[in-house]
Design an enzyme around this catalytic site. Structure first.
Site, PDB file in Angstrom:
ATOM      1  N   HIS A 133       0.833  -1.200   0.000  1.00 43.63           N
ATOM      2  CA  HIS A 133       0.000   0.000   0.000  1.00 43.63           C
ATOM      3  C   HIS A 133       0.873   1.257   0.000  1.00 43.63           C
ATOM      4  O   HIS A 133       0.643   2.192  -0.767  1.00 43.63           O
ATOM      5  CB  HIS A 133      -0.917  -0.048   1.231  1.00 43.63           C
ATOM      6  N   GLU A 134       1.901   1.256   0.845  1.00 48.53           N
ATOM      7  CA  GLU A 134       2.773   2.437   0.942  1.00 48.53           C
ATOM      8  C   GLU A 134       3.580   2.632  -0.342  1.00 48.53           C
ATOM      9  O   GLU A 134       3.752   3.767  -0.807  1.00 48.53           O
ATOM     10  CB  GLU A 134       3.706   2.313   2.153  1.00 48.53           C
ATOM     11  N   GLU A 187      -6.285   6.814  -1.026  1.00 38.56           N
ATOM     12  CA  GLU A 187      -6.321   5.583  -0.240  1.00 38.56           C
ATOM     13  C   GLU A 187      -6.827   4.414  -1.078  1.00 38.56           C
ATOM     14  O   GLU A 187      -6.244   3.331  -1.054  1.00 38.56           O
ATOM     15  CB  GLU A 187      -7.219   5.767   0.993  1.00 38.56           C
ATOM     16  N   HIS A 213       1.411   4.361  -2.861  1.00 42.32           N
ATOM     17  CA  HIS A 213       1.351   5.823  -2.719  1.00 42.32           C
ATOM     18  C   HIS A 213       2.522   6.483  -3.452  1.00 42.32           C
ATOM     19  O   HIS A 213       2.350   7.496  -4.126  1.00 42.32           O
ATOM     20  CB  HIS A 213       1.424   6.231  -1.241  1.00 42.32           C
TER      21      HIS A 213
HETATM   22 ZN   LIG Z   1      -2.424   5.137   2.580  1.00 43.95          ZN
END
Ligand SMILES: [Zn+2]
Length: 260
Positions: free
Chosen positions: A122-123, A185, A126
């Site tokens: 997830h990071e 997100e 980003h």
């Molecule tokens: Zn996030």
């Protein structure tokens, strides 16, 4: 100076429109180099301020997960820096310039390699989707629209740097809280699912992790939730996409065996 910058900005606004990995239109005003430099500097700074874990077992474990994730998406794992920060808060982050940080709090909280891969994936999502750049750009445009002053101009470099740090998701550490937006997100969630599945981590781990996080946050909210809001909608969305990503995970040969 004000006019100069506005005139300067206009062609940039036109040139800076690009598309995210999921096909969303983005406005990116900062140069990649500038974002990477800020990411590198912040990462260096954090390593001076927060003790790094030298535990070889833990470092091997986190490296095993990041190497698989990065290789699966065509990144050279050796060009990424990975550090474990001795910090009890539930947090992990990735910064432009190929930097990944995992707090010991998160390391202990994630119950399996799949769950930790979900957070790290997830990071990385980003970063690779340029969310930091997009957030700084949006903030710059908003600032210019409202007052067109210090933040964007050279006279107040520290203000601009703080804004960039906030855009990188480090605002909390530097006194500016700028949470990732819902669309960032969702995009990072989908990218994370894609990366982990391609790497052979079970995407169900992402759902489990955010569920655990949500039930854990009844007392004081974990650090990561101040910049990464978790809610039932998000868990539902993640669950809905499992039917797409589970077959990708199942088809991945040589599943990772990252053990702590
Ligand atoms: Zn996030």
């Amino acid at each position: 100076m004000k006019i100069y910058f506005s005139l300067f900005l206009l062609p940039l606004l036109i040139l800076a429109c690009t598309t995210s990995p999921t096909g969303r239109n983005q406005l990116l005003l900062m140069g990649n180099r500038q974002m990477s430099d800020m990411g590198d500097q912040s990462f260096e700074q954090m390593q001076k301020e927060v003790p790094i874990s030298r535990n070889s077992k833990d470092n091997r474990y986190v490296r095993c997960i990041t190497d698989r994730l990065l290789s699966a998406i065509g990144e050279n794992p050796r060009s990424w820096k990975v550090r474990i920060f001795q910090d009890k808060s539930l947090n992990a982050f990735a910064l432009p310039g190929k930097n990944i940080g995992v707090h010991t709090g998160m390391l202990n909280f994630a119950q399996s390699q799949h769950q930790l891969a979900a957070v790290i994936g997830h990071e990385i999502g980003h970063v690779l989707a340029n969310h930091g750049n997009e957030r700084v750009s949006q903030a710059l445009v908003t600032q210019l629209g409202l007052q067109a002053t210090e933040v964007a101009l050279g006279s107040e470099r520290s203000e601009k740097n703080n804004l960039i740090l906030a855009g990188l998701g480090l605002g909390a550490q530097f006194g500016v809280l700028l949470p990732f937006s819902r669309k960032h997100e969702s995009e990072a969630d989908l990218l994370g699912l894609e990366y982990m599945s391609k790497a052979g981590f079970n995407p169900r781990g992402a759902v489990e992790l955010w569920q655990n996080m949500a039930s854990n946050s009844k007392g004081s909210p974990p650090e990561i939730l101040s910049t990464h809001p978790a809610n039932s909608t998000r868990i539902r969305n993640l669950s809905r996409h499992l039917s797409k990503y589970t077959p990708i995970y199942q088809a991945t040969p040589n599943k990772p065996q990252c053990l702590r």
